[in-house]
Design an enzyme around this catalytic site. Structure first.
Site, PDB file in Angstrom:
ATOM      1  N   GLU A   1      -0.718   1.618   4.769  1.00 39.97           N
ATOM      2  CA  GLU A   1      -2.170   1.394   4.797  1.00 39.97           C
ATOM      3  C   GLU A   1      -2.322  -0.102   4.966  1.00 39.97           C
ATOM      4  O   GLU A   1      -2.065  -0.859   4.035  1.00 39.97           O
ATOM      5  CB  GLU A   1      -2.797   1.803   3.454  1.00 39.97           C
TER       6      GLU A   1
ATOM      7  N   CYS B   1     -10.073  -3.705   2.350  1.00 38.41           N
ATOM      8  CA  CYS B   1      -9.462  -3.274   3.616  1.00 38.41           C
ATOM      9  C   CYS B   1     -10.487  -2.583   4.496  1.00 38.41           C
ATOM     10  O   CYS B   1     -10.346  -2.562   5.715  1.00 38.41           O
ATOM     11  CB  CYS B   1      -8.305  -2.340   3.331  1.00 38.41           C
TER      12      CYS B   1
HETATM   13  P1  NAP Z   1       0.468  -8.555   1.615  1.00 38.36           P
HETATM   14  O1  NAP Z   1       0.657  -9.992   1.489  1.00 38.36           O
HETATM   15  O2  NAP Z   1       0.877  -7.894   2.860  1.00 38.36           O
HETATM   16  O3  NAP Z   1       1.217  -7.897   0.366  1.00 38.36           O
HETATM   17  C1  NAP Z   1       1.138  -6.532   0.104  1.00 38.36           C
HETATM   18  C2  NAP Z   1       2.218  -6.139  -0.872  1.00 38.36           C
HETATM   19  O4  NAP Z   1       3.479  -6.285  -0.244  1.00 38.36           O
HETATM   20  C3  NAP Z   1       2.262  -7.000  -2.116  1.00 38.36           C
HETATM   21  O5  NAP Z   1       2.575  -6.189  -3.221  1.00 38.36           O
HETATM   22  C4  NAP Z   1       3.396  -7.966  -1.813  1.00 38.36           C
HETATM   23  O6  NAP Z   1       4.001  -8.470  -2.968  1.00 38.36           O
HETATM   24  C5  NAP Z   1       4.331  -7.036  -1.091  1.00 38.36           C
HETATM   25  N1  NAP Z   1       5.353  -7.709  -0.308  1.00 38.36           N
HETATM   26  C6  NAP Z   1       5.209  -8.772   0.481  1.00 38.36           C
HETATM   27  N2  NAP Z   1       6.394  -9.066   1.040  1.00 38.36           N
HETATM   28  C7  NAP Z   1       7.287  -8.161   0.577  1.00 38.36           C
HETATM   29  C8  NAP Z   1       8.672  -7.931   0.770  1.00 38.36           C
HETATM   30  N3  NAP Z   1       9.393  -8.694   1.576  1.00 38.36           N
HETATM   31  N4  NAP Z   1       9.265  -6.905   0.112  1.00 38.36           N
HETATM   32  C9  NAP Z   1       8.563  -6.117  -0.698  1.00 38.36           C
HETATM   33  N5  NAP Z   1       7.244  -6.275  -0.923  1.00 38.36           N
HETATM   34  C10 NAP Z   1       6.620  -7.285  -0.288  1.00 38.36           C
HETATM   35  O7  NAP Z   1      -1.045  -8.146   1.375  1.00 38.36           O
HETATM   36  P2  NAP Z   1      -2.018  -8.652   0.225  1.00 38.36           P
HETATM   37  O8  NAP Z   1      -2.342 -10.058   0.527  1.00 38.36           O
HETATM   38  O9  NAP Z   1      -1.535  -8.290  -1.126  1.00 38.36           O
HETATM   39  O10 NAP Z   1      -3.278  -7.719   0.494  1.00 38.36           O
HETATM   40  C11 NAP Z   1      -4.249  -8.004   1.450  1.00 38.36           C
HETATM   41  C12 NAP Z   1      -4.023  -7.183   2.693  1.00 38.36           C
HETATM   42  O11 NAP Z   1      -3.945  -5.820   2.343  1.00 38.36           O
HETATM   43  C13 NAP Z   1      -5.182  -7.307   3.654  1.00 38.36           C
HETATM   44  O12 NAP Z   1      -4.672  -7.490   4.926  1.00 38.36           O
HETATM   45  C14 NAP Z   1      -5.876  -5.938   3.546  1.00 38.36           C
HETATM   46  O13 NAP Z   1      -6.543  -5.532   4.702  1.00 38.36           O
HETATM   47  C15 NAP Z   1      -4.767  -5.034   3.199  1.00 38.36           C
HETATM   48  N6  NAP Z   1      -5.231  -3.859   2.448  1.00 38.36           N
HETATM   49  C16 NAP Z   1      -5.190  -2.641   3.035  1.00 38.36           C
HETATM   50  C17 NAP Z   1      -5.642  -1.527   2.345  1.00 38.36           C
HETATM   51  C18 NAP Z   1      -5.623  -0.154   2.970  1.00 38.36           C
HETATM   52  O14 NAP Z   1      -5.838   0.813   2.251  1.00 38.36           O
HETATM   53  N7  NAP Z   1      -5.397  -0.021   4.248  1.00 38.36           N
HETATM   54  C19 NAP Z   1      -6.110  -1.658   1.038  1.00 38.36           C
HETATM   55  C20 NAP Z   1      -6.134  -2.907   0.466  1.00 38.36           C
HETATM   56  C21 NAP Z   1      -5.685  -4.013   1.185  1.00 38.36           C
HETATM   57  P3  NAP Z   1       3.730  -9.960  -3.480  1.00 38.36           P
HETATM   58  O15 NAP Z   1       2.314 -10.032  -3.873  1.00 38.36           O
HETATM   59  O16 NAP Z   1       4.643 -10.098  -4.630  1.00 38.36           O
HETATM   60  O17 NAP Z   1       4.054 -10.850  -2.334  1.00 38.36           O
END
Ligand code: NAP
Length: 676
Positions: A258, A297
């Site tokens: 997602e 999102c």
């Molecule tokens: P993100 O930076 O992509 O991180 C998402 C998750 O992935 C976090 O728990 C992060 O952990 C983890 N992560 C990052 N690198 C990783 C790796 N190498 N190995 C394992 N896990 C890893 O996104 P975010 O900034 O938290 O969230 C914002 C984004 O999420 C926006 O783009 C938004 O559109 C999207 N979003 C989508 C939905 C949906 O339902 N489609 C819902 C909510 C948000 P860390 O925090 O520890 O880095």
């Protein structure tokens, strides 16, 4: 002030952040608030604990037992809502935002608890669809089933909804019977940690059913196999990186993503200034821009309006956005809090700069806006920023660059086809909304844009009083979207549970399928007991228990009596010549309802007993006409039992009404409530 140390819960123990822990700032003040890190975790031990302890314990439970556990967990979380609210302010969320994240998450769990008991059986095997007849005599049949995966579900969540984002994945996972290892985003992991603590300390979960990683996942993903699932929510960039993990590709591990998307909202051509739809559109757009400071999102990133309405829309939106109070989310009348962190603010500003290369800013000055609250000047605050793009056909950033904050771009369209084309330029979205009162426009947009969207939300003066909002994924409806949105799917009721199960086609005899699915299949052994089945209590009835009735001959007088008594004097029952002209009937025939009524008269046991009520029929088919002089008889078989509470349950009976030649004339499922 000492920092909160955010622990992980691994293989049965709470483990504090180890060396190299990350400092997590408060969104409100920018000051360090907590530390989180997972360097002391043994990832293999966590997976083993989930697979060997959590999984077997969950799989011993039936869907109903797991559903009751979910309900109790949701009740436990409800009791601690205030503590979750208090902590969650630090993420920048306002009280209204808490309602979406915390109350919304708990509500989602309640919905899955209820669906688990109402729509799933009280067994360990879920039957997916009806029995397929694979042979002429019916001795070899097929049935699709779903059974829980034998591994672990790894949930990687985004920072913006630390509670909802966790519970919307956890509820269907636990209902499926699969243990979860949850990894919240580090920036808001302190809220997720408290929610996990509440659930674990309730003692409601079997050991190993839920573990928590606060910090990085280390090499966990490279240790997964085909019985595990990764369910990821976050940015498209991270999803792309994680999808390429070698073990995930090699072992065909399910990876549900997602990710972000450039959602659109279309103002219908009919919704001109002055209509209720125009005002509704302005309200929906400004709300979606500012709730959670635009860190949703599903937020509306692209506002697609008829060219002739653009000026009026800019004026109305600007007026509304100017009234939004920004500041410390703990102050009651703050409508928009800060972004999660200074880094997020820098990212949003950089993305807004990209959008500005092909658009004109029409509202929002990051260097000059009013901020309420003391000591918050270092918080990650930005104002809502509205852009207007006059060249949406050639622009790219407005369709591709997600500024994950209160940022949105207006663009004009010439006609509905143009609006659809612009919406689809997002390359796959979680949701597109359409505000119109014109049903033809709605149909056109759905046909043109549905394939690019996980959800299409249509609103107008009729539904606006009760509609749930463009940005709210509901547990009953699927959430996800193609392409840019990740290609994943979550929620959608029982569909969500199936993402954690394997669908298997089972082929075999009726007895085999009956025993596996705990649902009687025609052709399977019938069980005869000494007394009428209506005299047995719910728990005493067994699947396959059958009653064969005497026969009853239907006369012409019966048909005429029934016709005059009920008023159903349709020609096929009353007029021999007219009935003969009908291609389906040999002449006058009995009413289908007469056949049903006589069938009930044949199988019913009149004395007071465990059967409490008949509450409906399913799948009724009249298979052959019944002519005067035909003799009907009934076979009544216990097909499925579903407990409703401690006092009674639902019994589904398979009913076949046959004529004197043993040909089935009617077939249906009869539903009764039966006392225990
Ligand atoms: P993100 O930076 O992509 O991180 C998402 C998750 O992935 C976090 O728990 C992060 O952990 C983890 N992560 C990052 N690198 C990783 C790796 N190498 N190995 C394992 N896990 C890893 O996104 P975010 O900034 O938290 O969230 C914002 C984004 O999420 C926006 O783009 C938004 O559109 C999207 N979003 C989508 C939905 C949906 O339902 N489609 C819902 C909510 C948000 P860390 O925090 O520890 O880095």
């Amino acid at each position: 002030m000492s920092l909160h140390q955010i622990s992980s819960f691994a293989a049965g123990s709470w483990i504090k952040p180890g060396s190299g822990a990350r400092v997590v700032p408060s969104a409100i003040t920018g000051e360090p608030f907590a530390t989180a890190g997972s360097s002391d975790l043994d990832m293999q031990a966590m997976l083993d604990y989930a697979r060997e302890t959590g999984g077997p314990a969950l799989r011993k439970m039936t869907f109903h037992q797991r559903a009751r556990m979910l309900k109790a967990l949701a009740q436990e979380l409800s009791k601690h809502k205030q503590a979750l609210y208090d902590l969650s302010f630090q993420t920048g969320a306002t009280q209204k935002d808490h309602l979406i994240d915390i109350d919304g998450g708990i509500g989602t769990m309640f919905v899955f608890a209820s669906k688990g008991r109402r729509e799933m059986p009280d067994t360990q095997v879920y039957l997916d669809g009806e029995v397929e007849r694979l042979s002429r005599e019916g001795t070899f049949l097929g049935q699709h089933i779903c059974s829980p995966l034998l591994g672990a579900a790894i949930h990687i969540n985004a920072f913006n909804f630390p509670v909802w984002g966790m519970l919307e994945k956890l509820a269907p996972t636990l209902l499926a019977g699969v243990p979860a290892i949850v990894k919240p985003a580090t920036n808001s992991c302190y809220v997720a940690e408290l929610a996990v603590r509440i659930m674990l300390e309730s003692g409601l979960l079997p050991a190993g059913a839920l573990q928590l990683v606060s910090g990085g996942l280390g090499d966990m993903l490279n240790r997964l196999d085909c019985q595990d699932v990764v369910s990821f929510t976050g940015s498209a960039k991270t999803a792309l990186e994680l999808r390429q993990t070698h073990a995930l590709i090699r072992n065909s591990v399910r990876f549900v993503a997602e990710q972000d998307s450039l959602n659109a909202s279309i103002l219908g051509p009919d919704a001109v200034a002055g209509t209720p739809e125009f005002d509704l559109f302005v309200k929906e757009v400004s709300r979606e821009m500012t709730v959670k400071a635009g860190q949703k999102c599903t937020a509306i990133r692209r506002i697609i309006a008829p060219e002739v309405q653009v000026s009026a829309l800019i004026e109305a939106l600007t007026k509304r956005l100017a009234r939004v109070t920004i500041g410390d989310p703990r102050i009651d009348d703050t409508q928009m809090g800060p972004l999660i962190s200074g880094a997020q603010k820098a990212d949003v500003m950089a993305k807004a700069d990209l959008i500005a290369t092909e658009s004109e800013k029409v509202f929002g000055e990051p260097d000059a806006f009013e901020l309420q609250g003391e000591g918050v000047s270092n918080g990650a605050f930005v104002p809502p920023m509205l852009f207007y793009c006059g060249v949406p056909d050639t622009a790219t950033h407005v369709h591709e660059t997600e500024a994950f904050g209160p940022v949105s771009t207006i663009m004009g369209y010439r006609d509905v086809d143009h609006a659809i084309a612009l919406a689809n330029r997002g390359g796959g979205s979680l949701v597109t909304s359409l505000i119109t009162h014109d049903t033809n426009v709605a149909r056109e947009v759905v046909i043109g844009a549905a394939a690019f969207n996980g959800r299409i939300y249509i609103n107008d003066r009729t539904s606006m009083g009760e509609s749930t909002g463009h940005g709210s994924p509901l547990p009953h409806m699927v959430h996800g979207g193609p392409g840019r949105a990740g290609g994943g799917e979550e929620l959608g009721g029982v569909r969500a549970v199936k993402h954690y199960m394997q669908r298997t086609a089972i082929q075999g005899s009726p007895d085999m399928l009956t025993q596996i699915g705990q649902k009687w299949v025609p052709g399977a052994t019938e069980i005869q007991k000494p007394h009428h089945p209506f005299t047995y209590k719910f728990s005493e009835l067994c699947i396959g228990q059958t009653l064969h009735t005497e026969a009853r001959t239907i006369t012409l007088e019966d048909i005429e009596h029934f016709a005059n008594f009920t008023g159903d004097t349709f020609y096929a029952h009353m007029d021999e010549a007219a009935a003969e002209r009908n291609p389906f009937f040999p002449g006058r025939v009995a009413h289908g309802y007469l056949v049903l009524s006589f069938a009930a008269g044949l199988f019913v046991e009149p004395s007071e007993g465990p059967v409490l009520a008949n509450y409906g029929l399913d799948g009724l088919r009249f298979l052959k006409p019944v002519s005067p002089g035909d003799a009907i008889k009934v076979r009544l078989t216990v097909k499925q039992k579903t407990p409703r509470n401690e006092d009674y349950g639902e019994v589904r009976w398979h009913v076949t009404v046959a004529n004197q030649n043993d040909e089935a004339v009617a077939e249906y499922d009869l539903l009764t409530m039966c006392a225990d």
